[in-house]
Scaffold this active site. Sequence first.
Site, PDB file in Angstrom:
ATOM      1  N   ASP A  44      -0.093  -4.555  -1.719  1.00 18.97           N
ATOM      2  CA  ASP A  44       0.681  -5.812  -1.717  1.00 18.97           C
ATOM      3  C   ASP A  44       0.984  -6.631  -2.806  1.00 18.97           C
ATOM      4  OD1 ASP A  44      -1.727  -7.029  -2.030  1.00 18.97           O
ATOM      5  OD2 ASP A  44      -1.787  -8.032  -0.063  1.00 18.97           O
ATOM      6  N   SER A  45       0.290  -6.267  -3.977  1.00 19.57           N
ATOM      7  CA  SER A  45       0.810  -6.815  -5.096  1.00 19.57           C
ATOM      8  C   SER A  45       2.417  -6.626  -5.582  1.00 19.57           C
ATOM      9  CB  SER A  45       0.094  -6.242  -6.472  1.00 19.57           C
ATOM     10  OG  SER A  45       0.084  -4.686  -6.254  1.00 19.57           O
ATOM     11  N   ASP A  83      -1.510  -0.795   1.776  1.00 18.71           N
ATOM     12  CA  ASP A  83      -2.178  -2.135   1.936  1.00 18.71           C
ATOM     13  C   ASP A  83      -1.833  -2.899   3.175  1.00 18.71           C
ATOM     14  OD1 ASP A  83      -4.138  -3.591   0.346  1.00 18.71           O
ATOM     15  OD2 ASP A  83      -2.778  -4.000  -1.188  1.00 18.71           O
ATOM     16  N   LYS A 112      -5.751  -0.153   3.615  1.00 20.15           N
ATOM     17  CA  LYS A 112      -6.758  -1.141   2.748  1.00 20.15           C
ATOM     18  C   LYS A 112      -6.921  -2.362   3.238  1.00 20.15           C
ATOM     19  CE  LYS A 112      -5.868  -2.504  -1.678  1.00 20.15           C
ATOM     20  NZ  LYS A 112      -6.374  -4.072  -1.512  1.00 20.15           N
ATOM     21  N   GLU A 114      -8.721  -6.549   2.833  1.00 19.39           N
ATOM     22  CA  GLU A 114      -9.595  -7.365   1.824  1.00 19.39           C
ATOM     23  C   GLU A 114     -10.676  -8.152   2.930  1.00 19.39           C
ATOM     24  OE1 GLU A 114      -7.152  -9.913  -0.646  1.00 19.39           O
ATOM     25  OE2 GLU A 114      -5.986  -8.511  -1.453  1.00 19.39           O
ATOM     26  N   GLU A 181     -12.882  -5.427  -7.363  1.00 18.54           N
ATOM     27  CA  GLU A 181     -11.854  -6.179  -8.449  1.00 18.54           C
ATOM     28  C   GLU A 181     -12.618  -7.370  -9.196  1.00 18.54           C
ATOM     29  OE1 GLU A 181      -7.497  -8.141  -8.884  1.00 18.54           O
ATOM     30  OE2 GLU A 181      -8.140  -6.714  -7.181  1.00 18.54           O
TER      31      GLU A 181
END
Length: 263
Positions: A44-45, A83, A112, A114, A181
Amino acid sequence: MRFTLSQLNKRVAEGDRLVMVSCYDATSGAVCDAAGAELLLVGDSLGMVVQGHDSTLPVTIDHMVYHTQAVSRGAPRSLVIGDLPFGAYQRGPEQAFDSAVKLMAAGAQMVKLEGGAVMAETVEFLSTRGIPVCGHVGLTPQSVHALGGFKVQGRDDEAARRLLDDSKRLEAAGMAMIVLEAIPAPLGKQITEALSIPTLGIGAGPHCDGQILILHDLIDMYPGKKAKFVKNFMTGAGSIAAALEAFVREVKAGTFPGPEHCY
């Protein structure tokens, strides 16, 4: 033939280091695949790198489906991870499942998300229903406002212990691998040694089971200030393909990240 999770686990068990690149389109996926990256993250970056936002928060599940389709079409060999964007899974396991199904149908072999132990129930819900999950702890960009900005995490003993405990909880819930990260290198080593699943570091030191960088960072294409963990692999490379091959080579050899890229 596309890599499977069991094949990647076998590589880690044999002492190989995994290479992950975050990319967003078919051409990039093809170049990263050909260079030898076992894992491609459709991150999602893209909200910052492709769309020009100052965070990942505006990215939607429809955006992620579109880019996951593109990358998976371009990369026949790498395992593709999609993501789950902000707002697409935080309401609970059922919402996460619906979003994950969309990414898997778009071509992802894993999703993925978070977050720490609070995500354990969701991870278990997904993994027991046949959806492999990659975790993400430390600096979690979807929580940038709660964290007070893009800051290194786990610097003090209490924060480090919490990240270690979160990682263990997520593994126990069925997590298949985890991204670490922007944490101190000794903590990256401690978490890697405590888990049996692969760890992928981005600013987490050289002792993780693999490393990840965003394509646009490693070829020095993304404008603005670079994070400490970023290295410009275009220097002396001559081509994007050569830069990616250098990244793969240095990760495999254990020469990247160096001390200058660690916290």
